[in-house]
Enzyme design. Structure first.
Site, short mmCIF file in Angstrom:
data_model
loop_
_atom_site.label_atom_id
_atom_site.label_comp_id
_atom_site.label_asym_id
_atom_site.label_seq_id
_atom_site.Cartn_x
_atom_site.Cartn_y
_atom_site.Cartn_z
N CYS A 1 5.02 4.56 8.47
CA CYS A 1 5.70 4.02 7.29
C CYS A 1 5.93 5.11 6.25
O CYS A 1 7.03 5.24 5.71
CB CYS A 1 4.88 2.89 6.67
SG CYS A 1 4.68 1.44 7.73
N GLY B 1 -1.53 3.67 4.27
CA GLY B 1 -1.40 2.79 5.42
C GLY B 1 -0.95 3.58 6.63
O GLY B 1 -1.27 4.75 6.78
N CYS B 2 -0.17 2.93 7.48
CA CYS B 2 0.32 3.56 8.71
C CYS B 2 1.17 4.78 8.37
O CYS B 2 2.08 4.71 7.55
CB CYS B 2 1.14 2.54 9.48
SG CYS B 2 1.96 3.22 10.94
N PHE B 3 0.88 5.90 9.03
CA PHE B 3 1.65 7.11 8.72
C PHE B 3 3.11 7.00 9.15
O PHE B 3 3.97 7.68 8.60
CB PHE B 3 1.02 8.39 9.23
CG PHE B 3 0.50 8.44 10.65
CD1 PHE B 3 1.09 7.75 11.69
CD2 PHE B 3 -0.60 9.23 10.93
CE1 PHE B 3 0.60 7.84 12.99
CE2 PHE B 3 -1.11 9.33 12.22
CZ PHE B 3 -0.51 8.63 13.25
#
Length: 187
Positions: A18, A14-16
Site C-alpha cells: 500500500c 501497514g502493508c508495504f
C-alpha cells in the site's frame, strides 16, 4: 552530467504494498523499495516477519529529491494514507509488522516527525500511536514484493485495499495544489 540530490525516508503504515503504491505517485519520489526495519532478527524473510516475532515492521524506503518534495511533505502524505491511531494493524492486516512507524536517520527528521504527529493529531479522535525510532538497518524485501501494485493491479487485495488508498491520495490537497500525481503510475 548533473546529479540530483537524493534523500531517503523510511516509513511503515501497514502493508508495504500500500505504501509503495501511494508514494510511487508522488513527483519528487525517485524510487520506493519495500522492506523490513525496526526489528532485531538479521536478514529477515517475509515468512519470519509475518510471525510477529522478529520485531520488524513492513516499511518502504523512499528515495526522493528534496528540491521537489520535502521530508515534511512526505510525512503529510504518510499520515493521510493510513490510520496512525490503530496499534499493530491497518484494516484486516493485524500484527506488529503492520504498525505505524517512522524510522529517522537524523535528529532533524525525528523533530519533524514529532511535529507532524502533533499537527495531524487534530484530525483524529484517538491518539496517534506512530512510533518514531532511529533507523538501524533496512532489509530489502524479496523481489516478488517489489512493484506489487503495478504488477498485479487486478489482484483482489490491490482492488479492495490498495486502490482506495491510491484514490484517496490522488485527492490529497498537497498533491492537487502542486498538480503532483505521476500519471504513469495510475492504472
Amino acid at each position: 552530467m548533473e546529479t540530483k540530490e537524493r534523500a531517503q525516508a523510511y516509513l511503515g503504515g501497514g502493508c508495504f504494498w500500500c505504501m509503495e503504491a501511494v508514494f510511487e505517485m508522488v513527483p519528487g519520489v525517485i524510487d520506493v523499495t519495500n522492506g523490513y526495519a525496526g526489528g532485531t532478527t538479521p536478514q529477515p524473510t517475509y515468512q519470519a516477519v509475518c510471525t510477529g516475532k522478529t520485531g520488524h515492521a513492513e516499511v518502504v524506503r523512499i528515495t526522493y529529491d528534496p528540491e521537489q518534495i520535502s521530508y515534511a511533505e512526505l510525512l503529510d502524505i504518510f499520515f493521510t494514507s493510513h490510520d496512525p491511531t490503530t496499534e499493530n494493524r491497518q484494516g484486516a492486516d493485524v500484527g506488529p509488522q503492520y504498525r505505524s512507524i517512522i524510522l529517522y536517520q537524523t535528529e532533524e527528521e525525528a523533530t519533524i516527525a514529532r511535529q507532524k504527529i502533533q499537527e495531524h493529531q487534530a484530525y483524529w479522535h484517538r491518539p496517534i500511536v506512530t512510533e518514531v525510532v532511529p533507523l538501524t538497518t533496512f532489509w530489502e524485501a524479496e523481489e516478488y514484493h517489489q512493484d506489487y501494485y503495478r504488477n498485479h493491479p487486478y489482484n483482489s487485495y490491490c482492488q479492495f485495499v490498495i486502490s482506495p488508498k491510491v484514490e484517496k491520495i490522488k485527492s490529497h490537497a498537497l498533491l492537487r495544489q502542486k498538480d503532483m500525481i505521476h500519471q504513469k503510475h495510475i492504472q
